[in-house]
Design a protein around this motif. Sequence first.
Motif, PDB file in Angstrom:
ATOM      1  N   PRO A  36      10.520  11.493  19.971  1.00 32.23           N
ATOM      2  CA  PRO A  36      10.442  12.046  18.947  1.00 32.23           C
ATOM      3  C   PRO A  36      11.351  12.493  17.634  1.00 32.23           C
ATOM      4  O   PRO A  36      12.848  12.027  18.275  1.00 32.23           O
ATOM      5  N   ALA A  37      10.654  11.927  16.915  1.00 35.95           N
ATOM      6  CA  ALA A  37      11.783  11.899  15.263  1.00 35.95           C
ATOM      7  C   ALA A  37      12.602  13.371  14.778  1.00 35.95           C
ATOM      8  O   ALA A  37      11.656  14.218  15.376  1.00 35.95           O
ATOM      9  N   ARG A  38      13.972  13.075  14.997  1.00 35.98           N
ATOM     10  CA  ARG A  38      14.991  14.571  14.540  1.00 35.98           C
ATOM     11  C   ARG A  38      15.051  13.771  12.963  1.00 35.98           C
ATOM     12  O   ARG A  38      15.170  15.647  12.726  1.00 35.98           O
ATOM     13  N   GLU A  39      14.808  13.473  12.497  1.00 34.68           N
ATOM     14  CA  GLU A  39      14.626  13.491  10.926  1.00 34.68           C
ATOM     15  C   GLU A  39      14.287  12.487  10.247  1.00 34.68           C
ATOM     16  O   GLU A  39      14.245  11.357  11.002  1.00 34.68           O
ATOM     17  N   ILE A  40      14.196  12.811   9.228  1.00 34.47           N
ATOM     18  CA  ILE A  40      13.127  12.092   8.157  1.00 34.47           C
ATOM     19  C   ILE A  40      13.434  11.944   7.110  1.00 34.47           C
ATOM     20  O   ILE A  40      13.400  12.919   6.222  1.00 34.47           O
ATOM     21  N   ASP A  41      13.763  10.920   6.649  1.00 33.73           N
ATOM     22  CA  ASP A  41      14.151  11.121   4.867  1.00 33.73           C
ATOM     23  C   ASP A  41      15.314  12.864   4.338  1.00 33.73           C
ATOM     24  O   ASP A  41      15.026  13.421   3.939  1.00 33.73           O
ATOM     25  N   SER A  42      16.377  12.979   5.524  1.00 36.97           N
ATOM     26  CA  SER A  42      16.799  13.936   5.443  1.00 36.97           C
ATOM     27  C   SER A  42      16.459  15.682   5.564  1.00 36.97           C
ATOM     28  O   SER A  42      16.735  16.341   5.591  1.00 36.97           O
ATOM     29  N   HIS A  43      15.439  15.182   5.968  1.00 40.92           N
ATOM     30  CA  HIS A  43      14.183  16.540   6.426  1.00 40.92           C
ATOM     31  C   HIS A  43      14.675  16.284   7.572  1.00 40.92           C
ATOM     32  O   HIS A  43      13.685  15.825   8.640  1.00 40.92           O
ATOM     33  N   THR A  94       9.242   0.946  17.298  1.00 36.29           N
ATOM     34  CA  THR A  94       8.095   1.030  17.787  1.00 36.29           C
ATOM     35  C   THR A  94       6.849   1.746  16.801  1.00 36.29           C
ATOM     36  O   THR A  94       6.779   1.483  16.126  1.00 36.29           O
ATOM     37  N   ASN A  95       5.854   2.339  17.681  1.00 28.56           N
ATOM     38  CA  ASN A  95       4.710   3.120  16.474  1.00 28.56           C
ATOM     39  C   ASN A  95       5.450   4.315  16.465  1.00 28.56           C
ATOM     40  O   ASN A  95       5.917   4.886  17.070  1.00 28.56           O
ATOM     41  N   VAL A  96       4.580   4.377  15.074  1.00 28.97           N
ATOM     42  CA  VAL A  96       4.466   6.121  14.559  1.00 28.97           C
ATOM     43  C   VAL A  96       4.018   6.959  14.603  1.00 28.97           C
ATOM     44  O   VAL A  96       2.307   6.710  14.551  1.00 28.97           O
ATOM     45  N   SER A  97       3.874   7.856  15.758  1.00 31.40           N
ATOM     46  CA  SER A  97       2.444   9.087  15.747  1.00 31.40           C
ATOM     47  C   SER A  97       3.177  10.464  14.677  1.00 31.40           C
ATOM     48  O   SER A  97       3.951  10.710  15.289  1.00 31.40           O
ATOM     49  N   LEU A  98       1.947  11.478  14.548  1.00 31.94           N
ATOM     50  CA  LEU A  98       2.537  12.130  13.986  1.00 31.94           C
ATOM     51  C   LEU A  98       1.753  13.639  14.363  1.00 31.94           C
ATOM     52  O   LEU A  98       0.114  13.569  13.505  1.00 31.94           O
ATOM     53  N   THR A 121       0.996  -1.400   0.675  1.00 29.12           N
ATOM     54  CA  THR A 121       0.135  -0.356   0.389  1.00 29.12           C
ATOM     55  C   THR A 121       1.177   1.502   0.154  1.00 29.12           C
ATOM     56  O   THR A 121       0.283   1.771   0.010  1.00 29.12           O
ATOM     57  N   GLY A 122       1.989   1.280   0.442  1.00 30.13           N
ATOM     58  CA  GLY A 122       2.701   2.102   0.369  1.00 30.13           C
ATOM     59  C   GLY A 122       2.758   3.390   1.782  1.00 30.13           C
ATOM     60  O   GLY A 122       3.296   4.271   2.168  1.00 30.13           O
ATOM     61  N   ARG A 123       1.477   2.605   2.634  1.00 36.89           N
ATOM     62  CA  ARG A 123       1.602   3.237   4.084  1.00 36.89           C
ATOM     63  C   ARG A 123       2.612   2.442   5.418  1.00 36.89           C
ATOM     64  O   ARG A 123       3.327   2.049   4.614  1.00 36.89           O
ATOM     65  N   PRO A 183      -4.806   6.278   7.670  1.00 38.40           N
ATOM     66  CA  PRO A 183      -3.951   5.743   7.010  1.00 38.40           C
ATOM     67  C   PRO A 183      -2.687   6.630   6.839  1.00 38.40           C
ATOM     68  O   PRO A 183      -3.028   7.901   6.673  1.00 38.40           O
ATOM     69  N   VAL A 184      -1.377   6.203   7.470  1.00 39.19           N
ATOM     70  CA  VAL A 184      -0.240   7.193   7.343  1.00 39.19           C
ATOM     71  C   VAL A 184       0.510   7.442   6.161  1.00 39.19           C
ATOM     72  O   VAL A 184       1.232   5.837   5.686  1.00 39.19           O
ATOM     73  N   THR A 185       0.595   7.871   5.283  1.00 37.37           N
ATOM     74  CA  THR A 185       1.466   8.050   3.885  1.00 37.37           C
ATOM     75  C   THR A 185       2.613   8.046   4.191  1.00 37.37           C
ATOM     76  O   THR A 185       3.027   9.418   5.255  1.00 37.37           O
ATOM     77  N   GLU A 186       3.956   8.044   3.692  1.00 37.99           N
ATOM     78  CA  GLU A 186       5.036   8.735   3.254  1.00 37.99           C
ATOM     79  C   GLU A 186       5.073  10.410   2.885  1.00 37.99           C
ATOM     80  O   GLU A 186       5.814  10.894   3.974  1.00 37.99           O
ATOM     81  N   ALA A 187       3.870  10.306   2.782  1.00 44.06           N
ATOM     82  CA  ALA A 187       4.076  12.075   2.372  1.00 44.06           C
ATOM     83  C   ALA A 187       3.501  12.887   3.215  1.00 44.06           C
ATOM     84  O   ALA A 187       3.373  13.620   3.394  1.00 44.06           O
TER      85      ALA A 187
END
Length: 89
Positions: A72-79, A33-37, A24-26, A49-53
């Motif tokens: 907290p996440a500090r970086e995602i794909d250099s972002h 861990t689990n991912v929250s945003l 699905t790409g989700r 659903p949460v996507t890469e975008a």
Amino acid sequence: MSAPARTADAERGFDDTIQLDQVTGRVAAATITNVSLVRQGCWPRPGLPVTEADLHQAQEVFLTGTASELVPAREIDSHHLEPRGCSAD
């Protein structure tokens, strides 16, 4: 898939790896861990659903788990992300 991904990214200096469902790409979860945003100042409703975008557009991304609690996440794909913390106000 989780163990090889975690090992490879640990060697690159990352604490965990967010993984996508290959069909699905989700976002499936992170390896331990689990991912929250946070989007538009709010936590999304559970089950959406949460996507890469979504990760790239999020104001904040958190990894949650029994052992790690809330990280907290500090970086995602250099972002780079700047966690702002929570306020009681």
